[in-house]
Scaffold this motif. Structure first.
Motif, PDB file in Angstrom:
ATOM      1  N   ASN A 149      13.534   5.476  -0.868  1.00  0.00           N
ATOM      2  CA  ASN A 149      13.817   5.506   0.570  1.00  0.00           C
ATOM      3  C   ASN A 149      13.085   4.329   1.218  1.00  0.00           C
ATOM      4  OD1 ASN A 149      14.177   5.981   3.253  1.00  0.00           O
ATOM      5  ND2 ASN A 149      13.251   8.016   3.277  1.00  0.00           N
ATOM      6  N   PHE A 150      13.783   3.206   1.337  1.00  0.00           N
ATOM      7  CA  PHE A 150      13.148   1.997   1.873  1.00  0.00           C
ATOM      8  C   PHE A 150      12.810   2.134   3.349  1.00  0.00           C
ATOM      9  CE2 PHE A 150      15.311   0.203  -1.879  1.00  0.00           C
ATOM     10  CZ  PHE A 150      14.237  -0.447  -2.454  1.00  0.00           C
ATOM     11  N   GLY A 151      13.506   3.055   4.034  1.00  0.00           N
ATOM     12  CA  GLY A 151      13.223   3.292   5.451  1.00  0.00           C
ATOM     13  C   GLY A 151      11.775   3.698   5.682  1.00  0.00           C
ATOM     14  N   GLU A 152      11.171   4.367   4.688  1.00  0.00           N
ATOM     15  CA  GLU A 152       9.760   4.767   4.802  1.00  0.00           C
ATOM     16  C   GLU A 152       8.842   3.554   4.915  1.00  0.00           C
ATOM     17  OE1 GLU A 152       8.927   7.133   1.381  1.00  0.00           O
ATOM     18  OE2 GLU A 152       9.763   8.968   2.250  1.00  0.00           O
ATOM     19  N   PHE A 153       9.287   2.426   4.370  1.00  0.00           N
ATOM     20  CA  PHE A 153       8.497   1.190   4.424  1.00  0.00           C
ATOM     21  C   PHE A 153       8.952   0.291   5.582  1.00  0.00           C
ATOM     22  CE2 PHE A 153       7.819   2.677   0.147  1.00  0.00           C
ATOM     23  CZ  PHE A 153       6.533   2.258  -0.176  1.00  0.00           C
ATOM     24  N   GLY A 154       9.812   0.809   6.427  1.00  0.00           N
ATOM     25  CA  GLY A 154      10.304   0.034   7.560  1.00  0.00           C
ATOM     26  C   GLY A 154      11.316  -1.029   7.173  1.00  0.00           C
ATOM     27  N   LEU A 155      11.984  -0.845   6.012  1.00  0.00           N
ATOM     28  CA  LEU A 155      12.955  -1.833   5.534  1.00  0.00           C
ATOM     29  C   LEU A 155      14.379  -1.319   5.766  1.00  0.00           C
ATOM     30  CD1 LEU A 155      11.224  -2.804   2.160  1.00  0.00           C
ATOM     31  CD2 LEU A 155      11.125  -4.039   4.331  1.00  0.00           C
ATOM     32  N   ALA A 156      15.264  -2.229   6.183  1.00  0.00           N
ATOM     33  CA  ALA A 156      16.645  -1.863   6.514  1.00  0.00           C
ATOM     34  C   ALA A 156      17.556  -1.978   5.292  1.00  0.00           C
ATOM     35  CB  ALA A 156      17.143  -2.767   7.641  1.00  0.00           C
ATOM     36  N   ASP A 157      18.869  -1.830   5.516  1.00  0.00           N
ATOM     37  CA  ASP A 157      19.863  -1.852   4.432  1.00  0.00           C
ATOM     38  C   ASP A 157      20.023  -3.253   3.834  1.00  0.00           C
ATOM     39  OD1 ASP A 157      22.244  -0.728   2.924  1.00  0.00           O
ATOM     40  OD2 ASP A 157      23.253  -2.250   4.146  1.00  0.00           O
ATOM     41  N   ASN A 158      19.811  -4.282   4.656  1.00  0.00           N
ATOM     42  CA  ASN A 158      19.990  -5.662   4.188  1.00  0.00           C
ATOM     43  C   ASN A 158      18.841  -6.045   3.255  1.00  0.00           C
ATOM     44  OD1 ASN A 158      21.744  -7.985   4.413  1.00  0.00           O
ATOM     45  ND2 ASN A 158      20.031  -9.023   5.400  1.00  0.00           N
ATOM     46  N   TYR A 159      19.163  -6.410   2.010  1.00  0.00           N
ATOM     47  CA  TYR A 159      18.149  -6.576   0.966  1.00  0.00           C
ATOM     48  C   TYR A 159      17.296  -7.831   1.169  1.00  0.00           C
ATOM     49  CZ  TYR A 159      16.097  -5.675  -3.583  1.00  0.00           C
ATOM     50  OH  TYR A 159      15.214  -5.367  -4.581  1.00  0.00           O
ATOM     51  N   THR A 160      15.976  -7.684   0.946  1.00  0.00           N
ATOM     52  CA  THR A 160      15.017  -8.785   1.091  1.00  0.00           C
ATOM     53  C   THR A 160      14.043  -8.778  -0.090  1.00  0.00           C
ATOM     54  OG1 THR A 160      13.336  -7.452   2.232  1.00  0.00           O
ATOM     55  CG2 THR A 160      15.075  -8.447   3.618  1.00  0.00           C
ATOM     56  N   PRO A 161      13.244  -9.849  -0.256  1.00  0.00           N
ATOM     57  CA  PRO A 161      12.222  -9.834  -1.313  1.00  0.00           C
ATOM     58  C   PRO A 161      11.218  -8.693  -1.149  1.00  0.00           C
ATOM     59  CG  PRO A 161      12.562 -12.070  -0.521  1.00  0.00           C
ATOM     60  CD  PRO A 161      13.330 -11.176   0.393  1.00  0.00           C
ATOM     61  N   GLN A 162      11.010  -8.229   0.082  1.00  0.00           N
ATOM     62  CA  GLN A 162      10.094  -7.109   0.306  1.00  0.00           C
ATOM     63  C   GLN A 162      10.619  -5.837  -0.375  1.00  0.00           C
ATOM     64  OE1 GLN A 162       8.823  -6.587   4.365  1.00  0.00           O
ATOM     65  NE2 GLN A 162       8.353  -8.750   4.634  1.00  0.00           N
ATOM     66  N   HIS A 163      11.935  -5.676  -0.404  1.00  0.00           N
ATOM     67  CA  HIS A 163      12.529  -4.546  -1.129  1.00  0.00           C
ATOM     68  C   HIS A 163      12.149  -4.632  -2.618  1.00  0.00           C
ATOM     69  CE1 HIS A 163      15.076  -4.442   2.482  1.00  0.00           C
ATOM     70  NE2 HIS A 163      15.472  -3.231   2.131  1.00  0.00           N
ATOM     71  N   ILE A 178       0.883  -1.170   0.000  1.00  0.00           N
ATOM     72  CA  ILE A 178       0.000   0.000   0.000  1.00  0.00           C
ATOM     73  C   ILE A 178       0.915   1.213   0.000  1.00  0.00           C
ATOM     74  CG2 ILE A 178      -1.873   1.222   1.169  1.00  0.00           C
ATOM     75  CD1 ILE A 178      -2.588  -1.421   2.546  1.00  0.00           C
ATOM     76  N   ARG A 179       1.110   1.805  -1.174  1.00  0.00           N
ATOM     77  CA  ARG A 179       2.082   2.891  -1.318  1.00  0.00           C
ATOM     78  C   ARG A 179       1.727   4.096  -0.462  1.00  0.00           C
ATOM     79  NH1 ARG A 179       3.132   5.499  -6.235  1.00  0.00           N
ATOM     80  NH2 ARG A 179       1.025   5.029  -6.900  1.00  0.00           N
ATOM     81  N   SER A 180       0.423   4.445  -0.433  1.00  0.00           N
ATOM     82  CA  SER A 180       0.010   5.653   0.282  1.00  0.00           C
ATOM     83  C   SER A 180       0.322   5.593   1.776  1.00  0.00           C
ATOM     84  CB  SER A 180      -1.488   5.895   0.071  1.00  0.00           C
ATOM     85  OG  SER A 180      -2.224   4.757   0.504  1.00  0.00           O
ATOM     86  N   LEU A 181       0.283   4.376   2.342  1.00  0.00           N
ATOM     87  CA  LEU A 181       0.554   4.198   3.774  1.00  0.00           C
ATOM     88  C   LEU A 181       1.956   3.669   4.040  1.00  0.00           C
ATOM     89  CD1 LEU A 181      -2.866   2.582   4.819  1.00  0.00           C
ATOM     90  CD2 LEU A 181      -2.193   4.990   4.947  1.00  0.00           C
ATOM     91  N   ARG A 182       2.737   3.472   2.970  1.00  0.00           N
ATOM     92  CA  ARG A 182       4.109   2.943   3.084  1.00  0.00           C
ATOM     93  C   ARG A 182       4.137   1.609   3.835  1.00  0.00           C
ATOM     94  NH1 ARG A 182       4.456   6.328  -0.284  1.00  0.00           N
ATOM     95  NH2 ARG A 182       5.998   7.976  -0.472  1.00  0.00           N
ATOM     96  N   ILE A 183       3.268   0.694   3.383  1.00  0.00           N
ATOM     97  CA  ILE A 183       3.186  -0.624   4.020  1.00  0.00           C
ATOM     98  C   ILE A 183       3.524  -1.700   2.998  1.00  0.00           C
ATOM     99  CG2 ILE A 183       1.597  -2.332   5.021  1.00  0.00           C
ATOM    100  CD1 ILE A 183       0.017   0.003   6.231  1.00  0.00           C
ATOM    101  N   VAL A 184       4.361  -2.665   3.407  1.00  0.00           N
ATOM    102  CA  VAL A 184       4.631  -3.845   2.587  1.00  0.00           C
ATOM    103  C   VAL A 184       4.508  -5.070   3.495  1.00  0.00           C
ATOM    104  CG1 VAL A 184       7.141  -3.591   2.920  1.00  0.00           C
ATOM    105  CG2 VAL A 184       6.269  -5.045   1.073  1.00  0.00           C
ATOM    106  N   VAL A 185       3.775  -6.091   3.015  1.00  0.00           N
ATOM    107  CA  VAL A 185       3.490  -7.277   3.820  1.00  0.00           C
ATOM    108  C   VAL A 185       3.795  -8.531   3.019  1.00  0.00           C
ATOM    109  CG1 VAL A 185       1.706  -8.560   5.056  1.00  0.00           C
ATOM    110  CG2 VAL A 185       1.661  -6.071   5.082  1.00  0.00           C
ATOM    111  N   GLU A 186       4.415  -9.509   3.676  1.00  0.00           N
ATOM    112  CA  GLU A 186       4.691 -10.798   3.041  1.00  0.00           C
ATOM    113  C   GLU A 186       3.660 -11.819   3.500  1.00  0.00           C
ATOM    114  OE1 GLU A 186       7.878 -14.081   4.085  1.00  0.00           O
ATOM    115  OE2 GLU A 186       8.861 -12.454   3.003  1.00  0.00           O
ATOM    116  N   ALA A 187       3.117 -12.588   2.548  1.00  0.00           N
ATOM    117  CA  ALA A 187       2.130 -13.622   2.879  1.00  0.00           C
ATOM    118  C   ALA A 187       2.446 -14.893   2.102  1.00  0.00           C
ATOM    119  CB  ALA A 187       0.718 -13.133   2.530  1.00  0.00           C
ATOM    120  N   ASP A 188       1.786 -15.980   2.461  1.00  0.00           N
ATOM    121  CA  ASP A 188       1.893 -17.213   1.694  1.00  0.00           C
ATOM    122  C   ASP A 188       1.140 -17.028   0.376  1.00  0.00           C
ATOM    123  OD1 ASP A 188       0.768 -20.135   1.015  1.00  0.00           O
ATOM    124  OD2 ASP A 188       2.621 -20.299   2.165  1.00  0.00           O
TER     125      ASP A 188
END
Length: 219
Positions: free
Chosen positions: A184-198, A80-90
């Protein structure tokens, strides 16, 4: 997970995106000794809420995306770009959503192309096409630097690689260029270490830019 950048093709004013540009791009990868490893696919869905009461419309996000990526097909990612949310699910979450009828896929876009190995880099170049259509809506290129998972440490190497890539592509005099978007991945709560969420966030932002660019060029 290795650091990845996702670039999109930005056509010059008055020009269009075509399969010919994709062919030129893949030939360019092969000209700098990229070894073809096979095909790759990814899917992105734009969802809209199935509202029983239109008065509740404001409570649901308008910009709600879901994406499956080639790195981990067992997972599905929501952004959800407007809320800067990214979620991983099955990946089964898509069937659950279908049965609950809470959200419906409004538009589905497919990414189809080829994967190449080039030294310490993996490249994926492909077209963006809507469901049940052959019309090319865009072209994307993934550049993955395999030895490093820190975005900051990989930055200089990625930039140097893209310089080589742009130089090789410029010899073909194509009507446009591949563009990398700084995020700016920090806005989505993501750190420097790269993940599929990035990667999921990258695709969400890249697609928004690509659609806006195509509309601006047509306008």
């Amino acid at each position: 997970m290795p650091v990845k950048w996702v670039l999109h093709w930005q056509p010059n004013q008055g020009s269009t995106v075509s399969s010919q540009i994709l062919n030129e791009a893949t030939q360019c990868v092969e000209s700098i000794n990229g070894v073809k490893e096979g095909r790759w696919k990814a899917t992105l869905n734009y969802y809209k809420p199935m509202l029983r009461d239109q008065a509740n419309q404001a409570e649901f996000p308008r910009d709600f995306l879901g994406i499956s990526i080639v790195d981990d097909p067992s997972k599905y990612y929501f952004i959800i770009r407007s809320l800067r949310i990214v979620v991983e699910a099955d990946s089964s979450i898509q069937l659950i959503m279908e049965k609950l009828q809470s959200y419906k896929s409004k538009v589905a876009l497919y990414f189809e192309g080829f994967q190449y190995q080039l030294g310490d880099f993996r490249l994926r170049v492909g077209k963006v096409v809507p469901t049940h259509s052959e019309n090319v809506r865009g072209i994307v290129m993934e550049v993955e630097y395999l030895p490093i998972s820190s975005m900051e440490k990989a930055r200089k190497v990625m930039e140097e690689f893209l310089e080589i890539w742009h130089e090789a592509l410029s010899k073909r005099s194509l009507p446009g260029k591949f563009v990398n978007i700084e995020l700016n991945f920090g806005e989505f709560g993501l750190a420097d270490n790269y993940t599929p969420q990035h990667t999921a966030v990258r695709y969400a932002i890249v697609m928004a830019h690509m659609i806006a660019t195509v509309q601006a060029v047509r306008g």
